[in-house]
Each structure stands twice: as structure tokens, then as C-alpha cells.
Motif scaffolding. Sequence first.
Motif, PDB file in Angstrom:
ATOM      1  N   THR A 128      -4.770  -3.932   5.376  1.00 44.85           N
ATOM      2  CA  THR A 128      -3.834  -4.400   4.270  1.00 44.85           C
ATOM      3  C   THR A 128      -2.532  -4.582   4.722  1.00 44.85           C
ATOM      4  OG1 THR A 128      -3.016  -4.112   2.037  1.00 44.85           O
ATOM      5  CG2 THR A 128      -3.235  -2.284   3.406  1.00 44.85           C
ATOM      6  N   GLU A 129      -1.758  -5.674   4.164  1.00 42.98           N
ATOM      7  CA  GLU A 129      -0.356  -6.138   4.394  1.00 42.98           C
ATOM      8  C   GLU A 129       0.402  -5.311   3.567  1.00 42.98           C
ATOM      9  OE1 GLU A 129       0.326 -10.228   4.329  1.00 42.98           O
ATOM     10  OE2 GLU A 129      -1.095 -10.484   5.955  1.00 42.98           O
ATOM     11  N   GLU A 130       0.062  -4.862   2.469  1.00 45.24           N
ATOM     12  CA  GLU A 130       0.630  -4.141   1.524  1.00 45.24           C
ATOM     13  C   GLU A 130       1.449  -2.727   1.912  1.00 45.24           C
ATOM     14  OE1 GLU A 130       1.317  -5.194  -1.339  1.00 45.24           O
ATOM     15  OE2 GLU A 130      -0.121  -6.932  -0.862  1.00 45.24           O
ATOM     16  N   ASN A 131       2.695  -2.645   1.460  1.00 47.07           N
ATOM     17  CA  ASN A 131       3.448  -1.343   1.763  1.00 47.07           C
ATOM     18  C   ASN A 131       3.776  -0.869   0.437  1.00 47.07           C
ATOM     19  OD1 ASN A 131       5.077   0.608   2.842  1.00 47.07           O
ATOM     20  ND2 ASN A 131       7.037  -0.859   2.826  1.00 47.07           N
ATOM     21  N   ASN A 132       3.104  -0.034  -0.207  1.00 45.86           N
ATOM     22  CA  ASN A 132       3.555   0.470  -1.556  1.00 45.86           C
ATOM     23  C   ASN A 132       2.899   2.014  -1.230  1.00 45.86           C
ATOM     24  OD1 ASN A 132       0.431   0.292  -1.814  1.00 45.86           O
ATOM     25  ND2 ASN A 132       0.887  -1.680  -2.723  1.00 45.86           N
ATOM     26  N   SER A 133       2.686   2.432  -2.868  1.00 52.22           N
ATOM     27  CA  SER A 133       2.434   4.102  -2.760  1.00 52.22           C
ATOM     28  C   SER A 133       0.909   4.102  -2.337  1.00 52.22           C
ATOM     29  CB  SER A 133       2.693   4.369  -4.545  1.00 52.22           C
ATOM     30  OG  SER A 133       1.714   3.697  -5.281  1.00 52.22           O
ATOM     31  N   GLU A 134       0.193   3.002  -2.472  1.00 47.37           N
ATOM     32  CA  GLU A 134      -1.342   3.262  -2.272  1.00 47.37           C
ATOM     33  C   GLU A 134      -1.442   3.294  -0.878  1.00 47.37           C
ATOM     34  OE1 GLU A 134      -3.795   3.863  -4.572  1.00 47.37           O
ATOM     35  OE2 GLU A 134      -2.197   4.020  -5.916  1.00 47.37           O
ATOM     36  N   THR A 135      -0.642   2.672  -0.153  1.00 49.18           N
ATOM     37  CA  THR A 135      -0.638   2.534   1.300  1.00 49.18           C
ATOM     38  C   THR A 135       0.108   3.534   2.252  1.00 49.18           C
ATOM     39  OG1 THR A 135       0.938   0.706   1.879  1.00 49.18           O
ATOM     40  CG2 THR A 135      -1.252   0.037   1.163  1.00 49.18           C
ATOM     41  N   TYR A 136       1.038   4.329   1.502  1.00 54.00           N
ATOM     42  CA  TYR A 136       1.713   5.126   2.068  1.00 54.00           C
ATOM     43  C   TYR A 136       0.843   6.262   2.750  1.00 54.00           C
ATOM     44  CZ  TYR A 136       5.494   8.556   2.940  1.00 54.00           C
ATOM     45  OH  TYR A 136       6.445   9.492   3.482  1.00 54.00           O
ATOM     46  N   GLY A 137       1.262   6.531   3.995  1.00 49.75           N
ATOM     47  CA  GLY A 137       0.662   7.607   4.805  1.00 49.75           C
ATOM     48  C   GLY A 137      -0.685   7.159   4.963  1.00 49.75           C
ATOM     49  N   ARG A 138      -0.783   5.944   5.314  1.00 52.33           N
ATOM     50  CA  ARG A 138      -2.176   5.474   5.694  1.00 52.33           C
ATOM     51  C   ARG A 138      -1.891   4.260   6.717  1.00 52.33           C
ATOM     52  NH1 ARG A 138      -5.033   2.929   0.708  1.00 52.33           N
ATOM     53  NH2 ARG A 138      -6.394   1.881   2.555  1.00 52.33           N
ATOM     54  N   PHE A 139      -2.772   3.795   7.762  1.00 50.28           N
ATOM     55  CA  PHE A 139      -2.566   2.715   8.827  1.00 50.28           C
ATOM     56  C   PHE A 139      -2.794   1.281   8.177  1.00 50.28           C
ATOM     57  CE2 PHE A 139      -2.414   5.669  12.024  1.00 50.28           C
ATOM     58  CZ  PHE A 139      -1.565   5.029  12.953  1.00 50.28           C
ATOM     59  N   ASN A 140      -1.724   0.745   7.555  1.00 55.26           N
ATOM     60  CA  ASN A 140      -1.634  -0.613   7.055  1.00 55.26           C
ATOM     61  C   ASN A 140      -1.613  -1.557   8.320  1.00 55.26           C
ATOM     62  OD1 ASN A 140       1.146  -0.489   7.283  1.00 55.26           O
ATOM     63  ND2 ASN A 140       1.664  -0.923   5.442  1.00 55.26           N
ATOM     64  N   GLU A 141      -1.377  -2.679   8.074  1.00 55.97           N
ATOM     65  CA  GLU A 141      -1.274  -3.734   9.175  1.00 55.97           C
ATOM     66  C   GLU A 141      -0.030  -3.199  10.201  1.00 55.97           C
ATOM     67  OE1 GLU A 141      -0.129  -8.400  10.423  1.00 55.97           O
ATOM     68  OE2 GLU A 141      -1.224  -7.788   8.346  1.00 55.97           O
ATOM     69  N   TRP A 142       1.167  -2.900   9.386  1.00 53.62           N
ATOM     70  CA  TRP A 142       2.597  -2.689  10.133  1.00 53.62           C
ATOM     71  C   TRP A 142       2.425  -1.375  10.633  1.00 53.62           C
ATOM     72  CZ3 TRP A 142       2.982  -7.483   9.702  1.00 53.62           C
ATOM     73  CH2 TRP A 142       2.745  -8.288   8.532  1.00 53.62           C
ATOM     74  N   ALA A 143       1.930  -0.329  10.373  1.00 53.08           N
ATOM     75  CA  ALA A 143       1.612   0.880  10.991  1.00 53.08           C
ATOM     76  C   ALA A 143       0.992   0.637  12.200  1.00 53.08           C
ATOM     77  CB  ALA A 143       1.146   2.010  10.013  1.00 53.08           C
ATOM     78  N   ALA A 144      -0.121  -0.062  12.258  1.00 52.25           N
ATOM     79  CA  ALA A 144      -1.037  -0.393  13.342  1.00 52.25           C
ATOM     80  C   ALA A 144      -0.383  -1.299  14.350  1.00 52.25           C
ATOM     81  CB  ALA A 144      -2.357  -1.294  13.126  1.00 52.25           C
ATOM     82  N   ARG A 145       0.575  -2.290  13.974  1.00 54.97           N
ATOM     83  CA  ARG A 145       1.340  -3.048  15.122  1.00 54.97           C
ATOM     84  C   ARG A 145       2.359  -2.233  15.624  1.00 54.97           C
ATOM     85  NH1 ARG A 145       0.245  -8.424  14.885  1.00 54.97           N
ATOM     86  NH2 ARG A 145      -0.746  -9.400  13.270  1.00 54.97           N
TER      87      ARG A 145
END
Length: 539
Positions: A201-218
Motif C-alpha cells: 500500500t502507498e497509504e501512510n496513516n494510522s492503519e499502516t503505521y508500524g507496518r511495511f507500506n511501500e515507503w518503508a520498503a523503499r
Amino acid sequence: MKRKYIIKSLVFMMALFFTMPSCTKLENENFSEFIAEDFTPTESDLPRITRAAYGDWRKVLLLWDGYWRVQEVSADQVVIPARPNGWVDGGVHKRIFMHTWLPSDPIVNETWYRSYAGINNCNRVMFQLESLLDEEEAAPAIAELRALRASYYYVLCDVYGNVPIVTDFDVPDGYLPEQNTRKEVYDFVVKELEESIPYLTEENNSETYGRFNEWAARTLLAKVYLNAEVWSGTPQWDKCIAQCDSVILSNKYSLEPDQKNVFVTENQNSNEIIYGISIDENYTTDWNAFDIHMQTLQPSNQATYDMTHTPWGGMCAVPQFIETFDSEDKRLINNFIYGQQYSSSGDMLYCTMGDLAGEPLAYINEIPSIDASQEIHGFRFGKFEIAMGASNILNNDFPLFRYADILMMKAECLLRTGYSDEAAQIVTQIRERAFPVTSGKAAVTGDELLQGSVYDYGVRDNNSTTFEGGGDIPYGRFLDELGWEFNQEGRRRQDLIRFGVFAEKSWFSHSPEGDYRELFPIPLNVMDTNSKLQQNPGY
């Protein structure tokens, strides 16, 4: 097709694997074991299921003798000297600092075991999801778990280099994994991230916080590319820049106006944090879950913060590192604890033990030697806010990846590829918040970044004095900038290796022990139980 099973952890000979729940401020559901016939996850369930594999990162990084200590206590900013109340413990802390660790030492064992526990959890959850869902339904969650698993292999590649790559959970009894080269582990991490990113996911919000979204992986991929020359033999500066630019152009993250905002107790809403390790004292119950404050403050400081437990007072800053700071740098003023100490009501605090018992507790930037010190010796660590009434566990999330790191990775790659002026513009941007009053000190030029380090390397204790300096370190001034911005964040060893300092320079009571110390040995008991493994050179 559904199958009824209860997944049980397998014990590989190379490590101890345990099924662990997630610890997070956002969720407390435990999906670490479930019965497939009785449970078909929906799309909304998947984030909670994948969280079962995230809790190991906190253990890898922050539990006793974990990755944080590997990176910091072995380097030139943090030391654990002998104190009036101990901190000798058979020499284990000293051996980390002096680069004389043994294959049987806890500092060697823990990062290995905890990283493979995280890998095992990722493999387990992927195995479960693949058994429950069709390929298309499972794809986003599988991609997230592959990225998370790659992050654990990133740690192993960094610390041990030549480690087994295990991607299956359902392995036969007595399974002994084959060893891979560091280059193979590096290639595996790159491949896993590159193949996972399109599904994240490209999202950066409370649902993706502390998870590997696209930007954490990059961001993780950028860090792998940043260290590519050390880990694979081939530099990848341009590829690192490309990943950093992707994060920058996403406009999902930004620098906090004050660096301290990243490290306050309730920091989960910081727009600078790209990937934060969630910590909540209500759910995080390991005694050493996040206790830097307990390890650094003297017992009297319990009254400073009205802490529920008495701190132990051991760990402090290396004096030579503190001397590198400009005295007006907020990163010195706000991130270290020094001078006379007071209670929360303003009463002066005093030493309680050793030769200075009864004297004022006033931290000074001096340490006699790693073998002897008193309560006053050494600046203490306060980058992470210590809340009033804090327990033995800090309630702050740990920002493993943050936007300042993206900017500084891009700047380093620009510097190394001949664009020093462009690098200087980025570094100046980072420095501006550190010098809000004397803004003229924030500016740095490309020529300055090409100079050596201001760190005055050499042995400096009561037993010996040598002079090496840092002027001969290529791009040493940039290494200084990394130290000023990222101290206490569990990364210094990696930076020193990349700049050719870790195995070459002396500091405080430490002298070089050889290039082979850039890698840790494979733990002794792991070697004893898997005949397919070959020990790292020098051990």
C-alpha cells in the motif's frame, strides 16, 4: 482448499524459534496460532494477522544484548564502563566495546536467535495465509510479510554476513539449512523487496503505521543499496538515490520542525517516522523491552522523573564524541543529560555509592577508563523523552526509519558521486532545525563535507594516550553529520564500517582488533548443531 491444522513452531538447529504475539499501540489481537477450518480471514483481518510477525523487531533491536547494542556499544559513541554498582559482568560489556567478543557471548547470540525467530514467524504466517486464501487474495499480505522478512535478513546480512536463507515453514524434522554467502543474502533481500513493493500500500496513516507500506520498503531498500559496496562488493549509489527520490516525491513524509518531536513519548503521529516499532507498556511486558533510560541514569535520577523503578546507571557517551559537537547544537543540548541533577521538585541530587557518595550528582564529560568510573562520569542519554512517572519500559515508539535518514542517504550518495554542493544543500536543511537561533551555523558547504572528521580519534583514558585524529577519513565531515543527527538510534557501527573507521581507529579505551571484526561470528552453539555452517574468518 481448506485444511484443518494447528501450526506449531518448528525448532531449527540453527536457532530457537518461538511463536510470539504482536506488541503495538494500535492492535492487541493475537493471531499467532489459529485453526484453519474454523477461521477464514477477511481483507480487514489481514493487517492484524500480519502483525503477528512484527513483534520480533522490538526484541531484535531493544532487548538485552540486541541489535541496538551491537550497533552502538561496539562503536565510538556509547560505552558501558565499570561502575561502583558493577557493570563488569565477567567482561561481556567491555568485550563489545573493545572488539574482543567471543562466539559464545550473549552479544553474538541474541541478534541471531531473535532475527531468525522473526523470520520463522513470517514464514509461519505466510504458510497459514497460503493455505487459507487464493493467490490473489493473499498477495498484498504476502508481499508485506516478504518485506518484513527481508528486514530481518537485512540485520543478519549486516551483522553476520554469511547466513542460511530459510523461506519455508513446513520443513522436515532434523532440517539443517545450507549456508549462503553474504552476497547471496544481499541479493535475496534486494529481490524480495523489489518484488514486494508493487503490491504494498502507498497509504501512510494510522492503519499502516508500524507496518511495511511501500515507503518503508523503499527506505529499507535504500539502506541496503547504501551498504552495497560493503555487503556485495559493488557500490549502488545511484540506486540508493532512486529509492530515496521515490520516498521524497511521494510527499507522504516531512521533517519535524524540532527533532525532539520524533522522540517524545507520544510520537506515533510524527510525520517524520516512516517505520516505527510500536511500544506500549500496557502490552509490552518484557522487562528489558525498551530500557535505555534504566541503563544510563544513576539511581538518584529516579527522583528526577518520579520513575516507578530505580535506574542502574551504567551506559554513557564516549567523551571524544561529545567533544565533536558545536556547543549550540540542539542535538547536544536536548539529547544528552549532563550537569547537576535535580529531583522533580527542584532539590539537588547526590551520588549514592562509590568514592563520591554524598557528593553532588553532576555529570561531566570525563571517564577515567573502561575499567573504573564513578557516578558523575559521562554524559547520559536522553534523546528519547523520559516521561514523568516512567516505568522500566519507555512508552515511546522507536523510529527505525525516518525521513531525515532518507535525506541523508541521498546526500551521502550525491557526495560520493561527485555532487558535493547538492549534498551540502540537503545537509544544511537537516542542520537548520539544530541551530534555530544561530542560523548561520546551519549552513555547510560541499567543500566542508569533503574534509575529514573532527572526531579526535586515539586512545584517551587514564592508562594511555595516543593521537590519530580523523582528518584522514574520506568524507569524514559527513560521517560527523551522521553522528550528530542519528546518535542513540542503533546504527553507528554500520556507518563506521561504510566509512572505513570501525576496524581502523581507536577511541577512549578501544584499539583496533582487525578487519575481521566488522562481522560478528556465528554463535558457537549454532556452529555446534549445524555441520553445514562454516565460521566467519578470524573466529
